[in-house]
Write a protein that holds these residues in place. Structure first.
Motif, PDB file in Angstrom:
ATOM      1  N   ARG A   1       0.853  -1.182   0.000  1.00 62.13           N
ATOM      2  CA  ARG A   1       0.000   0.000   0.000  1.00 62.13           C
ATOM      3  C   ARG A   1       0.890   1.233   0.000  1.00 62.13           C
ATOM      4  O   ARG A   1       2.102   1.137   0.249  1.00 62.13           O
ATOM      5  CB  ARG A   1      -0.945   0.011   1.208  1.00 62.13           C
ATOM      6  CG  ARG A   1      -0.284   0.236   2.544  1.00 62.13           C
ATOM      7  CD  ARG A   1      -1.301   0.178   3.686  1.00 62.13           C
ATOM      8  NE  ARG A   1      -0.697   0.579   4.954  1.00 62.13           N
ATOM      9  CZ  ARG A   1      -1.302   0.475   6.133  1.00 62.13           C
ATOM     10  NH1 ARG A   1      -2.537  -0.022   6.201  1.00 62.13           N
ATOM     11  NH2 ARG A   1      -0.698   0.868   7.250  1.00 62.13           N
ATOM     12  N   LEU A   2       0.303   2.400  -0.247  1.00 63.20           N
ATOM     13  CA  LEU A   2       1.100   3.624  -0.368  1.00 63.20           C
ATOM     14  C   LEU A   2       1.294   4.329   0.973  1.00 63.20           C
ATOM     15  O   LEU A   2       2.355   4.894   1.234  1.00 63.20           O
ATOM     16  CB  LEU A   2       0.433   4.583  -1.367  1.00 63.20           C
ATOM     17  CG  LEU A   2       0.371   4.097  -2.821  1.00 63.20           C
ATOM     18  CD1 LEU A   2      -0.392   5.094  -3.688  1.00 63.20           C
ATOM     19  CD2 LEU A   2       1.780   3.890  -3.375  1.00 63.20           C
ATOM     20  N   GLU A   3       0.283   4.283   1.827  1.00 65.29           N
ATOM     21  CA  GLU A   3       0.350   5.053   3.077  1.00 65.29           C
ATOM     22  C   GLU A   3       0.957   4.224   4.210  1.00 65.29           C
ATOM     23  O   GLU A   3       0.724   3.023   4.313  1.00 65.29           O
ATOM     24  CB  GLU A   3      -1.045   5.551   3.489  1.00 65.29           C
ATOM     25  CG  GLU A   3      -2.037   4.468   3.869  1.00 65.29           C
ATOM     26  CD  GLU A   3      -2.709   3.783   2.700  1.00 65.29           C
ATOM     27  OE1 GLU A   3      -3.599   2.944   2.928  1.00 65.29           O
ATOM     28  OE2 GLU A   3      -2.332   4.092   1.538  1.00 65.29           O
TER      29      GLU A   3
ATOM     30  N   LYS B   1       5.861  -0.334   0.098  1.00 66.82           N
ATOM     31  CA  LYS B   1       5.487   0.424  -1.099  1.00 66.82           C
ATOM     32  C   LYS B   1       6.661   0.434  -2.064  1.00 66.82           C
ATOM     33  O   LYS B   1       7.806   0.139  -1.691  1.00 66.82           O
ATOM     34  CB  LYS B   1       5.109   1.860  -0.730  1.00 66.82           C
ATOM     35  CG  LYS B   1       6.242   2.671  -0.114  1.00 66.82           C
ATOM     36  CD  LYS B   1       5.763   4.064   0.272  1.00 66.82           C
ATOM     37  CE  LYS B   1       6.892   4.872   0.933  1.00 66.82           C
ATOM     38  NZ  LYS B   1       6.424   6.216   1.352  1.00 66.82           N
TER      39      LYS B   1
ATOM     40  N   GLY C   1       7.132  10.347  -9.877  1.00 69.26           N
ATOM     41  CA  GLY C   1       5.943  11.084  -9.472  1.00 69.26           C
ATOM     42  C   GLY C   1       4.623  10.498  -9.922  1.00 69.26           C
ATOM     43  O   GLY C   1       3.575  11.112  -9.696  1.00 69.26           O
ATOM     44  N   ALA C   2       4.628   9.316 -10.547  1.00 70.41           N
ATOM     45  CA  ALA C   2       3.351   8.697 -10.935  1.00 70.41           C
ATOM     46  C   ALA C   2       2.534   8.374  -9.691  1.00 70.41           C
ATOM     47  O   ALA C   2       3.082   8.062  -8.627  1.00 70.41           O
ATOM     48  CB  ALA C   2       3.611   7.420 -11.737  1.00 70.41           C
ATOM     49  N   GLU C   3       1.229   8.434  -9.825  1.00 72.05           N
ATOM     50  CA  GLU C   3       0.358   8.217  -8.673  1.00 72.05           C
ATOM     51  C   GLU C   3       0.367   6.760  -8.217  1.00 72.05           C
ATOM     52  O   GLU C   3       0.346   6.465  -7.026  1.00 72.05           O
ATOM     53  CB  GLU C   3      -1.071   8.642  -9.019  1.00 72.05           C
ATOM     54  CG  GLU C   3      -2.045   8.481  -7.868  1.00 72.05           C
ATOM     55  CD  GLU C   3      -3.444   8.942  -8.254  1.00 72.05           C
ATOM     56  OE1 GLU C   3      -4.417   8.448  -7.651  1.00 72.05           O
ATOM     57  OE2 GLU C   3      -3.557   9.791  -9.167  1.00 72.05           O
ATOM     58  N   SER C   4       0.401   5.839  -9.162  1.00 77.07           N
ATOM     59  CA  SER C   4       0.362   4.418  -8.815  1.00 77.07           C
ATOM     60  C   SER C   4       0.852   3.591  -9.989  1.00 77.07           C
ATOM     61  O   SER C   4       1.108   4.115 -11.080  1.00 77.07           O
ATOM     62  CB  SER C   4      -1.066   3.988  -8.436  1.00 77.07           C
ATOM     63  OG  SER C   4      -1.935   4.167  -9.542  1.00 77.07           O
TER      64      SER C   4
END
Length: 281
Positions: free
Chosen positions: A209-211, A249, A255-258
């Motif tokens: 996950r990112l967060e 992660k 800088g791509a979001e996902s």
């Protein structure tokens, strides 16, 4: 006059049954396997195309029936027949009927019915275990690519939770490029059962996950874990947010979001293999 249904022909010393009617019970059973409900109930799936069937034979997949179009070239047909177990039932059907049975738009003229391997958690575990969990992955191409990459990276198994696309869907199978025959896959598995198995065997659950997650290269991905990759739009489900042991992660300096789910899974599996190889040095 057409060929009478169910007559027997001889092909390279073997008997091949000829079926011409769409109403034939065997043909109806084959067509039903295009549907997920029937695949799961019968524990059987379809294999289409010469290359794909060759891979199934090489991997000792249990093949029950093989169907050839009456337009299939004898050389291709005879070569494949020579590789099959003598117990496999062989059939020939008219081209127009074969097209109706097949899942692809331009079928190659060979289709087989095979048994879905019976695998469970205990049969896939070994010390240093590395597994990949697909949590509600929806896209067949993503699912197939993940299985193919897991095979390439030497992972021990791929698990699909409830809500993930059926792994014996024709599009998923073709996307694996045959890897589905070489790595254990378990589908329609409850997340609770994954955690129970992991607690019993001291296997870590590492969710992507990112967060609130560490960079993947800072986590120990050398063994005894499941990496969890979530749904294309929503990520991992609530139970994995709550109960996973670690979160990782993939740093994205551009800088791509996902990342695409299959790409993310592939990067994480590659990082695991990189760490394992470095550990051996």
């Amino acid at each position: 006059m057409g060929i009478p249904e169910n007559i027997l022909r001889k092909r390279t010393g073997v008997t091949m049954k000829v079926i011409t009617s769409r109403q034939n019970r065997i043909i109806k059973e084959v067509i039903s396997l295009k549907d997920k409900k029937h695949r799961r109930k019968q524990r059987r799936f379809l294999i289409e195309g010469y290359r794909f069937l060759h891979e199934a034979v090489k991997s000792n997949t249990e093949i029950e029936k093989v169907f050839f179009s009456d337009e299939t070239e004898s050389e291709n047909k005879n070569e494949l027949i020579s590789l099959l177990d003598p117990e496999v039932q062989l059939y020939e059907v008219p081209r127009e009927l074969f097209v109706h049975m097949a899942e692809t738009d331009s079928p190659q003229g060979v289709l087989a019915v095979a048994r879905i391997p019976e695998k469970d958690f205990e049969s896939i575990y070994r010390k240093g275990f590395r597994g990949l969990v697909m949590d509600s992955i929806q896209d067949p191409g993503n699912a197939g690519t993940i299985i193919r990459t897991a095979h390439a990276m030497g992972f021990d198994a791929v698990i699909a939770t409830e809500g993930t696309v059926d792994l014996y869907n024709g599009k998923v199978l073709r996307s694996t490029m045959g890897s589905v025959f070489y790595i254990p896959v378990l589908e329609n598995i409850k997340a609770e059962d994954i955690f129970a198995f992991c607690r019993k065997n001291s296997i870590r659950v590492i969710a992507s996950r990112l967060e609130d997650a560490k960079p993947c290269y800072d986590a120990d991905l050398t063994g005894d874990f499941f990496i969890v990759v979530g749904n294309e739009g929503n990520g991992i489900s609530g139970i994995f947010h709550e109960l996973s042991d670690e979160f990782v992660k993939i740093p994205m300096p551009g800088g791509a979001e996902s990342l695409n789910a299959a790409v993310a899974a592939s990067v994480l599996m590659y990082e695991s293999s990189r760490q394992r190889n470095c550990k051996k040095c």
